[in-house]
Design a protein around this motif. Structure first.
Motif, PDB file in Angstrom:
ATOM      1  N   TYR A 228       0.835  -1.207   0.000  1.00 56.51           N
ATOM      2  CA  TYR A 228       0.000   0.000   0.000  1.00 56.51           C
ATOM      3  C   TYR A 228       0.871   1.259   0.000  1.00 56.51           C
ATOM      4  CZ  TYR A 228      -4.450   2.384   0.791  1.00 56.51           C
ATOM      5  OH  TYR A 228      -5.588   3.159   0.649  1.00 56.51           O
ATOM      6  N   LEU A 229       2.054   1.139  -0.583  1.00 59.32           N
ATOM      7  CA  LEU A 229       2.988   2.261  -0.623  1.00 59.32           C
ATOM      8  C   LEU A 229       2.345   3.472  -1.297  1.00 59.32           C
ATOM      9  CD1 LEU A 229       5.949   3.041   0.029  1.00 59.32           C
ATOM     10  CD2 LEU A 229       6.519   2.373  -2.312  1.00 59.32           C
ATOM     11  N   ASN A 230       2.508   4.643  -0.659  1.00 57.57           N
ATOM     12  CA  ASN A 230       1.951   5.894  -1.181  1.00 57.57           C
ATOM     13  C   ASN A 230       0.450   5.779  -1.466  1.00 57.57           C
ATOM     14  OD1 ASN A 230       4.506   7.124  -1.127  1.00 57.57           O
ATOM     15  ND2 ASN A 230       5.004   6.299  -3.158  1.00 57.57           N
ATOM     16  N   GLU A 231      -0.270   5.283  -0.446  1.00 57.02           N
ATOM     17  CA  GLU A 231      -1.736   5.174  -0.500  1.00 57.02           C
ATOM     18  C   GLU A 231      -2.226   4.368  -1.703  1.00 57.02           C
ATOM     19  OE1 GLU A 231      -3.198   9.165  -0.266  1.00 57.02           O
ATOM     20  OE2 GLU A 231      -2.907   9.252   1.907  1.00 57.02           O
ATOM     21  N   GLY A 232      -1.505   3.282  -1.981  1.00 59.76           N
ATOM     22  CA  GLY A 232      -1.978   2.349  -2.994  1.00 59.76           C
ATOM     23  C   GLY A 232      -1.507   2.631  -4.401  1.00 59.76           C
ATOM     24  N   GLN A 233      -0.417   3.368  -4.556  1.00 62.68           N
ATOM     25  CA  GLN A 233       0.051   3.684  -5.906  1.00 62.68           C
ATOM     26  C   GLN A 233       0.442   2.428  -6.680  1.00 62.68           C
ATOM     27  OE1 GLN A 233       0.017   6.598  -7.609  1.00 62.68           O
ATOM     28  NE2 GLN A 233      -1.148   7.336  -5.831  1.00 62.68           N
ATOM     29  N   GLU A 234       0.988   1.429  -5.986  1.00 64.82           N
ATOM     30  CA  GLU A 234       1.353   0.184  -6.669  1.00 64.82           C
ATOM     31  C   GLU A 234       0.112  -0.553  -7.160  1.00 64.82           C
ATOM     32  OE1 GLU A 234       4.349  -1.205  -7.545  1.00 64.82           O
ATOM     33  OE2 GLU A 234       5.066   0.799  -7.043  1.00 64.82           O
ATOM     34  N   ILE A 235      -0.948  -0.497  -6.369  1.00 65.54           N
ATOM     35  CA  ILE A 235      -2.202  -1.148  -6.783  1.00 65.54           C
ATOM     36  C   ILE A 235      -2.756  -0.470  -8.033  1.00 65.54           C
ATOM     37  CG2 ILE A 235      -4.585  -1.648  -6.083  1.00 65.54           C
ATOM     38  CD1 ILE A 235      -3.593  -1.793  -3.196  1.00 65.54           C
ATOM     39  N   LYS A 236      -2.615   0.836  -8.112  1.00 68.21           N
ATOM     40  CA  LYS A 236      -3.157   1.594  -9.249  1.00 68.21           C
ATOM     41  C   LYS A 236      -2.453   1.268 -10.564  1.00 68.21           C
ATOM     42  CE  LYS A 236      -4.682   5.496  -6.399  1.00 68.21           C
ATOM     43  NZ  LYS A 236      -4.484   6.928  -6.042  1.00 68.21           N
ATOM     44  N   LYS A 237      -1.305   0.593 -10.477  1.00 73.01           N
ATOM     45  CA  LYS A 237      -0.608   0.176 -11.707  1.00 73.01           C
ATOM     46  C   LYS A 237      -1.277  -1.029 -12.363  1.00 73.01           C
ATOM     47  CE  LYS A 237       3.923   1.845 -10.129  1.00 73.01           C
ATOM     48  NZ  LYS A 237       5.306   1.439  -9.759  1.00 73.01           N
ATOM     49  N   SER A 238      -2.166  -1.711 -11.624  1.00 76.73           N
ATOM     50  CA  SER A 238      -2.880  -2.864 -12.184  1.00 76.73           C
ATOM     51  C   SER A 238      -3.934  -2.390 -13.174  1.00 76.73           C
ATOM     52  CB  SER A 238      -3.547  -3.680 -11.074  1.00 76.73           C
ATOM     53  OG  SER A 238      -2.584  -4.183 -10.191  1.00 76.73           O
ATOM     54  N   ALA A 239      -4.210  -3.211 -14.166  1.00 81.87           N
ATOM     55  CA  ALA A 239      -5.200  -2.852 -15.180  1.00 81.87           C
ATOM     56  C   ALA A 239      -6.616  -2.880 -14.627  1.00 81.87           C
ATOM     57  CB  ALA A 239      -5.082  -3.799 -16.380  1.00 81.87           C
ATOM     58  N   ASN A 240      -6.849  -3.785 -13.687  1.00 82.46           N
ATOM     59  CA  ASN A 240      -8.213  -3.975 -13.175  1.00 82.46           C
ATOM     60  C   ASN A 240      -8.163  -3.973 -11.647  1.00 82.46           C
ATOM     61  OD1 ASN A 240     -10.918  -4.551 -12.954  1.00 82.46           O
ATOM     62  ND2 ASN A 240     -10.659  -6.742 -13.327  1.00 82.46           N
ATOM     63  N   TYR A 241      -8.331  -2.794 -11.042  1.00 80.23           N
ATOM     64  CA  TYR A 241      -8.192  -2.677  -9.597  1.00 80.23           C
ATOM     65  C   TYR A 241      -9.362  -1.897  -9.010  1.00 80.23           C
ATOM     66  CZ  TYR A 241      -6.943   2.279  -9.881  1.00 80.23           C
ATOM     67  OH  TYR A 241      -6.977   3.629 -10.085  1.00 80.23           O
TER      68      TYR A 241
END
Length: 570
Positions: A228-241
């Protein structure tokens, strides 16, 4: 499939069920006055078919409905749920719709039972599997599920607030990472300095993440974390999140496991955790309702309602939302919340001995010390564990009774719930000598006193067991912890109070081999994890002549550090 009696031809409706049903049923009923149908009964409950139920209840009249259940309607090998029913044109007649409930009858006997019931129906004889109901009453429960077998008094419970109503709580689906392999880890796989856990005020790179998991009430199943680094910036890199909004992230609430053969189980969602779509959560508008809400959701009352609202093994968000929510008087609320808080504390304590849980501290083999060795050590731990888990089950019995009182169930409705859900095992009779021993135990009660359940324990009815009955039960202790046969399951299967099991198990000295092996293997795994963490490169050789001390030698040293002997190592 629709069976059209006039054409003797089935009509496949899998592509567009609602549109096809509307068109063809309307044509047939207008043309012939009646239509007979056979298909799976999932349309009776789930949200997807709400429009279908609305059409039936508003535009047609249910003449007869046979809730057949799983297997054997047309063929003994037909492994499907089935329902068959007859719809007529809407009339002004006041006679009730007839429902026949067969889904709880063993499939091998169902056809014979149905013939008997139908004969009773034709000849006007009473039968407790025949229900007559004004179909307008089916509209009382939100989404209009076909729950026809409950009493009018029980149905009235649904007229007030429900858990999902505005101002009560939100039932929320959690984060969708879109890439679990990249974004999820077990908590022990990440740098502890980069992990937020147990009340950390600072949100770090890795955050504890609940994702459903095994059946487990009150607390636990905290073994995953999410990047959840930087409020989920890594998650936002996913195509379907999907991420949680600020008002739903890091909130204290209730999370649950929806898919289980045992049913749904609810436990505390800590405010330092996040949750997955498969670990959907209930967030109460007032945090002070969280403990009471957890008691309600874990009660037999709610379990029965959830099963009524959805006949499948997976409880849906919509099912939780429709559970009636009635706030109790302060005296009830206080007693219920005390029981819930005690259960949470006990379950949290027990996770300190589970090396998969984030609160893990030490193996039972490092904490408990038996006089005669490892066998004695494990028995000491199991006695301690069973004493505490018995407290949990006793608190659950109190909670179930209090919830029945809050909702003012009639004796008949309470009996209906218990016939389906079973009696609370914590309320079953006890052996007088078992009760006395349980109350005098000091190891477990030093940390978790029995103050809130003392009166309940002393008021339990008593029983006796002869020598043969005790011997028969003792022989079953070897099966404890096999095939999900934990303390609760053992008590349910044998219909015995857990106080009696704690007492007789401790007295017997039986060591369940499966549990002993599990504890030993977890201890060994923890030693290896410790060794790997201490190694400079995290690589430990298994064979000699590599220039480093091999794993087996390092394990033996760790054994000695933990106060165990070479004989125990062997």
């Amino acid at each position: 499939t629709f069976i059209e009696a006039n054409y003797k031809k089935p009509l496949n409706c899998t592509t567009n069920l609602y549109a096809t049903f509307t068109k063809r049923c309307t044509e047939l009923i207008n043309g012939f006055g009646k239509v007979a149908l056979v298909h799976p009964p999932t349309f009776m409950y789930i949200k997807t078919f709400e429009d279908l139920r609305t059409l039936i209840l508003n535009d047609f009249y249910i003449d007869i409905f046979i809730d057949w259940g799983y297997l054997g309607m047309f063929n003994t090998k037909a492994r499907v749920d089935s329902a068959m029913y007859v719809l007529e044109k809407k009339t002004i007649e006041t006679r009730g719709s007839c429902f026949i409930k067969l889904n709880d009858i063993y499939e091998g006997k169902r056809k014979v039972v149905f013939d008997e019931i139908y004969d009773d129906l034709i000849n006007g004889r009473n039968n407790n599997l025949i229900y007559s109901i004004d179909q307008e009453k089916l509209k009382i429960i939100k989404s209009w599920p076909f729950i026809y077998w409950i009493s009018d008094a029980f149905r009235e419970k649904f007229k007030g607030n429900s858990i999902g109503d505005k101002g009560i709580a939100q039932v929320v689906s959690g984060i969708k990472t879109g890439d679990n392999d990249r974004l999820l880890r077990y908590w022990w796989e990440v740098d502890p300095d980069k992990l937020s856990a147990d009340g950390d005020l600072q949100i770090k790179q890795w955050v504890i993440y609940t994702k459903g998991g095994d059946f487990n009430r009150w607390w636990g199943n905290y073994w995953l974390c999410v990047n959840y680094l930087n409020e989920g910036q890594e998650i936002k890199k996913s195509a379907n999140y999907n991420l949680l909004s600020d008002d739903k992230a890091f909130r204290r609430g209730i999370t649950y496991s929806a898919t289980s053969s045992k049913g749904v189980s609810f436990r505390l969602l800590e405010d330092w955790t996040l949750f997955d779509m498969k670990g959907s959560s209930v967030l109460f508008d007032s945090d002070s309702d969280t403990e009471y809400g957890m008691a309600l959701l874990n009660s037999k009352f709610s379990s029965y309602i959830a099963a009524c609202l959805n006949g499948t093994v997976e409880t849906q968000v919509g099912d939780i939302k429709r559970i009636p929510f009635l706030k109790p008087h302060n005296s009830f609320k206080s007693a219920i919340e005390t029981a819930v808080k005690k259960n949470i504390s006990i379950k949290k304590k027990m996770t300190t001995f589970l090396n998969t849980e984030v609160m893990y501290v030490k193996s039972p083999l490092s904490v408990f010390r038996g006089i005669t060795g490892i066998r004695d050590t494990i028995n000491l731990f199991l006695s301690y564990e069973n004493h505490l888990l018995t407290q949990v089950l006793l608190n659950e019995a109190i909670i179930n009774e209090k919830i029945f009182e809050v909702y003012e169930l009639t004796p008949e409705d309470k009996a209906m719930v218990l016939a389906k859900e079973g009696e609370s095992i914590g309320g079953l009779p006890v052996l007088p000598e078992a009760r006395a021993a349980y109350l005098s135990e000091t190891e477990a009660t030093a940390e978790f006193p029995l103050d809130n359940i003392l009166d309940f324990i002393e008021s339990l009815p008593t029983m006796t067991m002869n020598g043969q009955e005790i011997a028969d039960l003792t022989t079953k202790f070897e099966t404890l912890y096999q095939s999900n046969n934990d303390l609760e399951e053992f008590c349910i299967r044998n219909q015995i109070n857990p106080i009696n099991v704690w007492y007789l198990f401790k007295k017997s000295g039986v060591l369940p081999q499966q549990r002993a092996k599990t504890i030993a293997m977890e201890f060994l795994a923890d030693l290896i994890r410790e060794i790997l963490n201490e190694d400079d490169d995290g690589i430990v050789p298994l064979v000699r002549n590599t220039g480093e001390e091999i794993l087996i030698d390092r394990i033996e040293k760790k054994f000695e550090e933990k106060g165990l002997t070479s004989a125990q190592f062997a």
